[in-house]
Each structure stands twice: as C-alpha cells, then as structure tokens.
Design an enzyme around this catalytic site. Structure first.
Site, PDB file in Angstrom:
ATOM      1  N   GLY A  10      98.451  32.508  75.095  1.00 57.40           N
ATOM      2  CA  GLY A  10      98.867  32.120  73.743  1.00 57.40           C
ATOM      3  C   GLY A  10      99.863  30.981  73.784  1.00 57.40           C
ATOM      4  N   GLY A  36      94.452  33.674  71.824  1.00 59.50           N
ATOM      5  CA  GLY A  36      94.861  32.795  72.928  1.00 59.50           C
ATOM      6  C   GLY A  36      93.695  31.933  73.389  1.00 59.50           C
ATOM      7  CB  VAL A  57      97.676  44.945  76.478  1.00 63.16           C
ATOM      8  CG1 VAL A  57      97.699  43.876  77.544  1.00 63.16           C
ATOM      9  CG2 VAL A  57      98.056  44.391  75.111  1.00 63.16           C
ATOM     10  CG  ASN A  99      98.361  51.139  76.851  1.00 56.36           C
ATOM     11  OD1 ASN A  99      98.513  52.346  76.989  1.00 56.36           O
ATOM     12  ND2 ASN A  99      97.331  50.612  76.218  1.00 56.36           N
ATOM     13  CE1 TYR A 145     103.062  39.608  64.765  1.00 64.81           C
ATOM     14  CE2 TYR A 145     104.771  38.965  63.210  1.00 64.81           C
ATOM     15  CZ  TYR A 145     104.210  38.904  64.465  1.00 64.81           C
ATOM     16  OH  TYR A 145     104.806  38.126  65.440  1.00 64.81           O
ATOM     17  NE  ARG A 186     102.120  30.714  63.598  1.00 59.20           N
ATOM     18  CZ  ARG A 186     102.460  31.342  64.721  1.00 59.20           C
ATOM     19  NH1 ARG A 186     103.561  32.054  64.774  1.00 59.20           N
ATOM     20  NH2 ARG A 186     101.691  31.252  65.786  1.00 59.20           N
TER      21      ARG A 186
HETATM   22  N1  UDP Z   1     103.105  27.800  54.073  1.00 58.92           N
HETATM   23  C1  UDP Z   1     102.696  26.790  53.215  1.00 58.92           C
HETATM   24  N2  UDP Z   1     101.520  26.160  53.487  1.00 58.92           N
HETATM   25  C2  UDP Z   1     100.744  26.450  54.557  1.00 58.92           C
HETATM   26  C3  UDP Z   1     101.172  27.472  55.431  1.00 58.92           C
HETATM   27  C4  UDP Z   1     102.358  28.119  55.150  1.00 58.92           C
HETATM   28  O1  UDP Z   1     103.379  26.476  52.226  1.00 58.92           O
HETATM   29  O2  UDP Z   1      99.687  25.817  54.705  1.00 58.92           O
HETATM   30  C5  UDP Z   1     104.395  28.468  53.790  1.00 58.92           C
HETATM   31  C6  UDP Z   1     104.336  29.984  53.749  1.00 58.92           C
HETATM   32  O3  UDP Z   1     104.041  30.441  52.441  1.00 58.92           O
HETATM   33  C7  UDP Z   1     105.727  30.362  54.174  1.00 58.92           C
HETATM   34  C8  UDP Z   1     106.141  29.240  55.122  1.00 58.92           C
HETATM   35  O4  UDP Z   1     105.266  28.164  54.854  1.00 58.92           O
HETATM   36  O5  UDP Z   1     106.593  30.393  53.091  1.00 58.92           O
HETATM   37  C9  UDP Z   1     106.001  29.609  56.594  1.00 58.92           C
HETATM   38  O6  UDP Z   1     104.706  30.140  56.779  1.00 58.92           O
HETATM   39  P1  UDP Z   1     104.115  30.382  58.223  1.00 58.92           P
HETATM   40  O7  UDP Z   1     102.748  30.943  58.037  1.00 58.92           O
HETATM   41  O8  UDP Z   1     104.277  29.187  59.054  1.00 58.92           O
HETATM   42  O9  UDP Z   1     105.073  31.465  58.857  1.00 58.92           O
HETATM   43  P2  UDP Z   1     105.798  32.781  58.302  1.00 58.92           P
HETATM   44  O10 UDP Z   1     107.234  32.444  58.378  1.00 58.92           O
HETATM   45  O11 UDP Z   1     105.388  33.045  56.888  1.00 58.92           O
HETATM   46  O12 UDP Z   1     105.365  33.843  59.220  1.00 58.92           O
END
Ligand code: UDP
Length: 328
Positions: A10, A36, A57, A99, A145, A186
């Site tokens: 990953g 990954g 795992v 595990n 999660y 993300r």
């Molecule tokens: N976000 C966004 N546009 C995207 C992806 C994420 O505006 O295309 C926003 C999401 O709503 C959050 C922040 O960016 O408020 C961070 O999101 P990410 O998925 O990176 O990580 P998180 O901190 O939510 O796990």
C-alpha cells in the site's frame, strides 16, 4: 532485526518498508493486493532483505522464523475504498488485527497498530489530543472503518494489558505523497488528477470543512520513531497545519491548472467538519514534528502524478455519491 509489515504494497506500507530497509532491517511484506499494488514495491525486486508474501491477514498468519516486530498497516483507508469494501474493512481491522497480535504474542515481537484520526469521528474537541474519546456514528457508512480501528485499538490495548505484548498505536492523520493511487478517491489525489486532466475539482459540501495534511516522509519518520520508543499509548502523527478543502482546491489549481475550476457535490454522510492533530505527545516523546510544507509536498506529489499522466495512467478519479455510499 526482522519485521513483518502487513499492507506493505500500500501507499504507507511501502514507504514504511523502504524506511526500515534503509535502517538495515529484514522486512517481510504481506498484502492481499485489494487496494495495494505490486508497483509500489517493484523497486525492491532484487533487495535480499525484502520478501513479499501475498496473503489476506483476516486468515491465520503463518510466518516461519523469528520476528522482532509486526506492523499492522493492512486496510482499505480511503472513504471510497472502505465504502466499497465495508465487510473486508471491518474484518481486517478486527480479525486481521487479532491475527497480527496473536503472531506478535507467539513470536515475542513488538506490535505497532496503524490507527487513524477517524477514531475521533466528527470531533467536538479541536484540535484533537489523544485523550479525546471521539464522536463516531457506529452505524453510518464511515462506521465500518472508524469502528474497526477503534476495535483494533481496544484489542491492541488488551493484548498489552493481559498478554504483555509490547504494543504501539499510531493515529495517522491525512497523509499524502507519491504512490497514492490516482484512483484512491481522497482529496489530494482527486484534486491533482482532476486538475491535470483539466476537469473541475470536485469539492464536497461548501468546502469549509478542514483537514491537516501530512507529507508521507514526515508521517513515516514519526511512525519509525514511535516503533523504536517505549510508548504504549496512542500517539497522533500528523501535520497540525490546517486548511479548508476550498483552500486546498485553490492551491492545487494555482500549482497545476488555474483554468480547471470547481464542481460542488454533496457532502458525504458523517464527513468530519474539522480535523487537526494536537502533536504535543509526539513532540515530547519522540522529538518529532513535521518538516515538509504543504507546497513542497504537493509539488512532489504533482510530479508523481505527471509521470503517471505521461504513461497514460490517469483517468477521472472516483467521487463519493449517495449511490456509492450505499444509502438506504
Ligand atoms: N473531499 C472533496 N472532494 C473529493 C474528495 C474529498 O471535497 O474529491 C473532501 C471530503 O469531503 C473531506 C476532505 O475532502 O471533507 C478529505 O477527504 P478524504 O477522502 O481525503 O479524507 P478523509 O479525511 O475524509 O478521510
């Protein structure tokens, strides 16, 4: 010293593997490759101190020989991934952690859990110190999660208390850098890939929600120091410089493509409104603090995605929608 890193193919697992190899360790990297990629460890093909084992795992982990450490980094970690793989996410955080802890106990190995700022949920305390217990919706889409990682912390602490396993818990805050998947989903990878492709950056909500972004080399250094420390309680490792998502979109447009523009999409369910680590504990215990400014980290990450673009490896990234959240 011989260690096992789960999730070694990953984003974070592969950088961590490099860090431990650079320090002279032997590393067994384990991954089931659901999120990954072997590309992340391809450069280690001829490294005699590295071996790769493809394994899930959530099933019994069998490793021959002595082990000095087990670092449990296997898990889908992007909201897009864990909403698509909800049961696997719950299983790797629970069964997988059990595990990996059982293996540590059997081998007398130190154990390090990759936990997350998501244990704080949508926080009502800001910034978040490790003493804050969090505000998580257990039955919401992100619960798969968040609760898996909270269970993992509880299980890790129980193995420390009842079995005397030498445990460490790192709470990782939004980390970015080269080797993020272009389709990770993300915000940093989405915005960079969208800007490179000349598509509007997908801002969820009004973009006033905040995050604090840590460059991968800083994150890995903090985790490495924590592994070598004597601290059994959770330690936040993240960069306390806080930005709104709107500010990030502006910054990335300036750096990549000022004409890309922004597209507004609905805010995902239970999306935390703010997030920023209190890193006093890491500063005091580990003498650690982040060094890479967002502009420098983003420039490196942009270079990485530009290389992928040259190889035609970029396509529009996934975005969270009501449908992908599985709303009912
Ligand atoms: N976000 C966004 N546009 C995207 C992806 C994420 O505006 O295309 C926003 C999401 O709503 C959050 C922040 O960016 O408020 C961070 O999101 P990410 O998925 O990176 O990580 P998180 O901190 O939510 O796990």
């Amino acid at each position: 010293m011989r260690i096992l890193i789960t999730g070694a193919a990953g984003f974070l697992g592969s950088h961590l593997t490099d860090r431990f190899l650079a320090d002279g360790y032997h590393v067994i990297g384990m991954d089931n490759l659901i999120t990954g990629s072997l590309d992340n460890i391809a450069h280690l093909e001829n490294e005699p101190r590295f071996e790769f084992v493809e394994h899930d795992v959530t099933h019994f982990i069998d490793v021959k020989g002595d082990l000095d450490g087990v670092l449990h980094f296997a898990s889908p970690a992007s909201p897009v991934d864990y909403l698509e793989l909800p049961i696997q996410t719950l299983k790797v955080g629970s069964l997988g952690t059990h595990n990996a802890l059982g293996l540590s106990l059997a081998k007398g190995a130190r154990f390090l859990l990759a936990s997350t700022s998501e244990v704080y949920g949508d926080p009502q305390v800001h910034p978040q110190p490790e003493t804050y217990w969090g505000n998580v919706n257990p039955i919401g889409p992100r619960g798969v999660y968040d609760e898996a990682k909270r269970f993992a912390e509880a299980m890790t602490s129980a193995y420390w208390r009842y079995h005397g396993v030498d445990v460490r818990i790192v709470r990782i805050f939004n980390t970015y850098g080269p080797r993020m998947r272009p389709g990770d989903g993300r915000v940093v990878s989405n915005f960079i890939v969208q800007a490179l492709l000349g598509r509007g950056l997908t801002v969820y909500g009004d973009g006033t929600q905040s995050r604090s972004f840590c460059y991968v080399s800083d994150e890995v250094e903090g985790i490495f120091r924590l592994f070598k420390s004597d601290e059994h309680k959770p330690v936040n490792i993240g960069n306390p410089e806080e930005y709104t998502v709107g500010q990030l979109a502006e910054r990335i447009q300036e750096m990549v493509n000022p004409d890309a523009g922004v597209r507004y999409l609905p805010l995902p369910t239970d999306d935390p409104k703010v997030r920023k680590p209190d890193i006093s504990r890491a500063r005091t215990l580990l003498g650690w603090e982040p060094e890479v400014h967002l502009d420098v980290g983003l420039a490196n990450t942009i270079d990485y995605f530009r290389e992928l673009q040259k190889r035609n490896a970029l396509k529009p990234p996934p975005v969270l929608t009501e449908a992908s959240e599985g709303r009912r």
